[in-house]
Motif scaffolding. Structure first.
Motif, short mmCIF file in Angstrom:
data_model
loop_
_atom_site.label_atom_id
_atom_site.label_comp_id
_atom_site.label_asym_id
_atom_site.label_seq_id
_atom_site.Cartn_x
_atom_site.Cartn_y
_atom_site.Cartn_z
N UNK A 31 0.82 -1.18 0.08
CA UNK A 31 -0.16 0.13 -0.08
C UNK A 31 0.73 1.23 -0.02
N UNK A 32 1.98 1.33 0.66
CA UNK A 32 2.69 2.53 0.69
C UNK A 32 3.68 2.50 -0.55
N UNK A 33 4.01 1.59 -1.21
CA UNK A 33 4.47 1.68 -2.41
C UNK A 33 3.97 2.23 -3.42
N UNK A 34 2.25 1.95 -3.43
CA UNK A 34 1.54 2.46 -4.50
C UNK A 34 1.22 3.99 -4.01
N UNK A 35 1.23 4.18 -3.00
CA UNK A 35 1.23 5.93 -2.69
C UNK A 35 2.52 6.47 -3.00
N UNK A 36 3.77 5.85 -3.07
CA UNK A 36 4.97 6.36 -3.22
C UNK A 36 5.06 6.57 -4.51
N UNK A 37 4.83 5.36 -5.27
CA UNK A 37 4.79 5.85 -6.79
C UNK A 37 3.98 6.75 -7.47
N UNK A 38 2.53 6.81 -6.64
CA UNK A 38 1.91 7.96 -7.43
C UNK A 38 2.53 9.20 -7.06
N UNK A 39 2.91 9.36 -5.68
CA UNK A 39 3.52 10.76 -5.67
C UNK A 39 4.67 10.93 -6.48
N UNK A 40 5.62 10.00 -6.63
CA UNK A 40 6.92 9.93 -7.59
C UNK A 40 6.46 10.32 -8.77
N UNK A 41 5.34 10.05 -9.42
CA UNK A 41 5.05 10.27 -10.81
C UNK A 41 4.37 11.53 -10.88
N UNK A 42 3.58 12.09 -9.78
CA UNK A 42 3.14 13.39 -9.77
C UNK A 42 4.24 14.35 -9.82
N UNK A 43 5.25 14.10 -9.10
CA UNK A 43 6.63 15.02 -8.93
C UNK A 43 7.07 15.09 -10.21
N UNK A 44 7.25 13.94 -10.87
CA UNK A 44 8.01 13.75 -12.27
C UNK A 44 7.44 14.64 -13.22
N UNK A 45 5.94 14.73 -13.44
CA UNK A 45 5.15 15.47 -14.34
C UNK A 45 5.50 16.75 -14.04
#
Length: 239
Positions: A31-45
């Motif tokens: 669950x934490x990894x799902x949140x991390x990846x979403x945040x990382x993708x938002x930051x990347x954009x």
């Protein structure tokens, strides 16, 4: 005996439910990894959007620093998730019309890197409302007319932030509102560093020394001219 029974019972429960605990922990990790990846993708954009804006601003600043034909690009490539996100960021530059873009760290000269650094610090000092900007030998690889332009640029930066600049160039030193002479000496086997604030007369002598290495009459005249030019520039660009 009862205490031993309780201890052994707890250990048995831990062993029996260990696989269940592992499953629960793995579920939490997922669950934490799902949140991390979403945040990382938002930051990347956002990083990719601002990379284009920053590249354009840097090109504008480089034009003011006598690199009018330069192209600058921030390239972002994907990488595995880490503490700084999912992006690998690298600066690319071309300072000649016929030259392809190539990594800044591998191809730029000392003078070009100095000007890129000044451009970046100038941009962030404005946007981040930084109170103090420190330039440690930003004039590396710079001389002549470019040194004068660099001094003018530092003077303009000082309009919205305090500028502390370590320099060996007379042109740059002449634009300082306050100038300090830093000297090293040896006493009783120890190296001592002294810092002295210079008055107007002392500034002329020190800038003359930077001009020619010796305080000659012609060097003093050149120093006076540099200081007068800097003072006139300050008045002409006062806010």
């Amino acid at each position: 005996v009862l205490q031993t029974y309780d201890k052994l019972s707890d250990e048995l429960n831990t062993i029996e439910f260990s696989s269940k605990n592992v499953d629960e922990l793995q579920e939490k990790i997922d669950k934490i990894l799902i949140k991390l990846n979403k945040l990382a993708n938002d930051i990347s954009a956002k990083r990719k959007d601002y990379a284009q804006v920053l590249s354009s601003l840097i090109v504008d600043e480089l034009e003011k620093l006598e690199l009018a034909k330069s192209r600058f690009e921030i390239r972002i490539t994907p990488k595995e998730l880490s503490s700084d996100g999912i992006d690998e960021v690298e600066f690319y530059i071309s300072t000649n019309v016929s030259q392809d873009l190539s990594p800044l760290a591998k191809t730029a000269s000392g003078g070009e890197i100095s000007r890129v650094m000044l451009a970046i610090k100038t941009i962030f000092a404005k946007s981040d409302e930084i109170d103090t900007v420190i330039f440690d030998e930003i004039d590396t690889g710079v001389s002549g007319m470019m040194a004068l332009v660099l001094g003018e640029k530092l003077c303009m930066v000082s309009k919205f932030a305090q500028v502390i600049c370590v320099t060996h160039l007379a042109q740059v030193a002449s634009f300082g509102k306050t100038q300090f002479l830093i000297e090293k000496s040896e006493s009783q086997g120890k190296t001592i560093t002294s810092v002295k604030e210079l008055d107007r007369t002392e500034r002329v002598k020190e800038i003359a020394r930077l001009v020619s290495g010796v305080v000659s009459e012609k060097a003093l005249q050149s120093a006076e001219e540099l200081l007068k030019n800097a003072e006139d520039f300050e008045i002409a660009n006062s806010i």
